[in-house]
Design a protein around this motif. Structure first.
Motif, PDB file in Angstrom:
ATOM      1  N   ILE A  26      -6.496  -7.755  -1.125  1.00  0.00           N
ATOM      2  CA  ILE A  26      -7.384  -7.193  -0.103  1.00  0.00           C
ATOM      3  C   ILE A  26      -6.899  -7.562   1.286  1.00  0.00           C
ATOM      4  O   ILE A  26      -7.028  -6.794   2.231  1.00  0.00           O
ATOM      5  N   THR A  27      -6.292  -8.733   1.453  1.00  0.00           N
ATOM      6  CA  THR A  27      -5.881  -9.195   2.775  1.00  0.00           C
ATOM      7  C   THR A  27      -4.510  -8.694   3.204  1.00  0.00           C
ATOM      8  O   THR A  27      -4.196  -8.713   4.368  1.00  0.00           O
ATOM      9  N   GLU A  28      -3.704  -8.251   2.266  1.00  0.00           N
ATOM     10  CA  GLU A  28      -2.366  -7.767   2.580  1.00  0.00           C
ATOM     11  C   GLU A  28      -2.264  -6.281   2.275  1.00  0.00           C
ATOM     12  O   GLU A  28      -2.992  -5.772   1.441  1.00  0.00           O
ATOM     13  N   PRO A  29      -1.359  -5.578   2.952  1.00  0.00           N
ATOM     14  CA  PRO A  29      -1.139  -4.172   2.591  1.00  0.00           C
ATOM     15  C   PRO A  29      -0.683  -4.094   1.143  1.00  0.00           C
ATOM     16  O   PRO A  29       0.010  -4.981   0.652  1.00  0.00           O
ATOM     17  N   SER A  30      -1.087  -3.026   0.480  1.00  0.00           N
ATOM     18  CA  SER A  30      -0.722  -2.899  -0.930  1.00  0.00           C
ATOM     19  C   SER A  30       0.778  -2.706  -1.067  1.00  0.00           C
ATOM     20  O   SER A  30       1.399  -1.940  -0.341  1.00  0.00           O
ATOM     21  N   GLN A  31       1.359  -3.449  -2.002  1.00  0.00           N
ATOM     22  CA  GLN A  31       2.774  -3.362  -2.290  1.00  0.00           C
ATOM     23  C   GLN A  31       2.946  -3.354  -3.786  1.00  0.00           C
ATOM     24  O   GLN A  31       2.170  -3.953  -4.511  1.00  0.00           O
ATOM     25  N   VAL A  32       3.960  -2.679  -4.223  1.00  0.00           N
ATOM     26  CA  VAL A  32       4.285  -2.654  -5.641  1.00  0.00           C
ATOM     27  C   VAL A  32       5.401  -3.658  -5.866  1.00  0.00           C
ATOM     28  O   VAL A  32       6.463  -3.554  -5.269  1.00  0.00           O
ATOM     29  N   GLU A  33       5.128  -4.636  -6.712  1.00  0.00           N
ATOM     30  CA  GLU A  33       6.138  -5.618  -7.048  1.00  0.00           C
ATOM     31  C   GLU A  33       6.678  -5.276  -8.417  1.00  0.00           C
ATOM     32  O   GLU A  33       5.931  -5.205  -9.382  1.00  0.00           O
ATOM     33  N   THR A  34       7.970  -5.024  -8.487  1.00  0.00           N
ATOM     34  CA  THR A  34       8.561  -4.658  -9.773  1.00  0.00           C
ATOM     35  C   THR A  34       9.756  -5.541 -10.061  1.00  0.00           C
ATOM     36  O   THR A  34      10.415  -6.036  -9.154  1.00  0.00           O
ATOM     37  N   ALA A  35      10.016  -5.697 -11.335  1.00  0.00           N
ATOM     38  CA  ALA A  35      11.201  -6.427 -11.776  1.00  0.00           C
ATOM     39  C   ALA A  35      12.254  -5.444 -12.277  1.00  0.00           C
ATOM     40  O   ALA A  35      13.235  -5.829 -12.858  1.00  0.00           O
ATOM     41  N   GLN A  36      12.010  -4.148 -12.052  1.00  0.00           N
ATOM     42  CA  GLN A  36      12.925  -3.137 -12.559  1.00  0.00           C
ATOM     43  C   GLN A  36      14.133  -3.009 -11.647  1.00  0.00           C
ATOM     44  O   GLN A  36      14.083  -3.303 -10.463  1.00  0.00           O
ATOM     45  N   ASP A  37      15.200  -2.536 -12.232  1.00  0.00           N
ATOM     46  CA  ASP A  37      16.412  -2.253 -11.497  1.00  0.00           C
ATOM     47  C   ASP A  37      16.134  -1.135 -10.497  1.00  0.00           C
ATOM     48  O   ASP A  37      15.401  -0.208 -10.802  1.00  0.00           O
ATOM     49  N   PRO A  38      16.709  -1.186  -9.291  1.00  0.00           N
ATOM     50  CA  PRO A  38      16.457  -0.125  -8.311  1.00  0.00           C
ATOM     51  C   PRO A  38      16.838   1.268  -8.798  1.00  0.00           C
ATOM     52  O   PRO A  38      16.361   2.256  -8.265  1.00  0.00           O
ATOM     53  N   GLY A  39      17.680   1.367  -9.798  1.00  0.00           N
ATOM     54  CA  GLY A  39      18.075   2.655 -10.328  1.00  0.00           C
ATOM     55  C   GLY A  39      16.913   3.457 -10.893  1.00  0.00           C
ATOM     56  O   GLY A  39      16.935   4.674 -10.900  1.00  0.00           O
ATOM     57  N   TRP A  40      15.889   2.777 -11.384  1.00  0.00           N
ATOM     58  CA  TRP A  40      14.724   3.480 -11.928  1.00  0.00           C
ATOM     59  C   TRP A  40      13.943   4.177 -10.827  1.00  0.00           C
ATOM     60  O   TRP A  40      13.193   5.103 -11.092  1.00  0.00           O
ATOM     61  N   ASP A  41      14.114   3.747  -9.571  1.00  0.00           N
ATOM     62  CA  ASP A  41      13.433   4.425  -8.463  1.00  0.00           C
ATOM     63  C   ASP A  41      13.858   5.882  -8.366  1.00  0.00           C
ATOM     64  O   ASP A  41      13.072   6.743  -7.985  1.00  0.00           O
ATOM     65  N   ALA A  42      15.081   6.163  -8.718  1.00  0.00           N
ATOM     66  CA  ALA A  42      15.589   7.540  -8.665  1.00  0.00           C
ATOM     67  C   ALA A  42      14.896   8.426  -9.690  1.00  0.00           C
ATOM     68  O   ALA A  42      14.825   9.640  -9.518  1.00  0.00           O
TER      69      ALA A  42
END
Length: 111
Positions: A26-42
């Motif tokens: 609630i106090t911080e902007p929402s962020q997605v924390e992932t342990a996935q390889d950046p390649g999955w972003d594609a």
């Protein structure tokens, strides 16, 4: 793993990868924390069929187009389109099959 299990795995991805669950504060902007390889972003912006094909390649390893169609229960035309989209973003590579040079074997290049 059959296609039904692959589909069920897609519907409950947090169960498979609990470390990639979204955390919000609630106090911080929402962020997605992932342990996935950046390649999955594609892959995130691709159609569901491409995501299913990518997951099938991740679980089963290298496969031909016909094997992917059988595993995912998608029509061959849809698998062909999904593979071309995955190759366009650089997450899938293909090579000629040693068993049958008329076929190509597709492999996922991200972990």
């Amino acid at each position: 793993m059959n296609a039904r299990h692959a589909y069920l795995g897609m519907t409950n991805i947090i169960t498979l990868y609990p470390e990639s669950a979204v955390t919000m504060s609630i106090t911080e902007p929402s962020q997605v924390e992932t342990a996935q390889d950046p390649g999955w972003d594609a892959v995130t912006d691709l159609p569901p069929s491409a995501k299913l094909v990518a997951k099938s390649l991740e679980y089963q390893g290298s496969q031909t187009q016909s094997q992917l169609a059988e595993e995912t229960l998608l029509p061959a035309r849809t698998v062909r389109y999904a593979l071309s989209r995955l190759e366009d973003v650089g997450v899938v590579e293909s090579r000629f099959s040693f068993a049958d040079a008329r076929k190509r074997v597709y492999s996922l290049v991200i972990e």
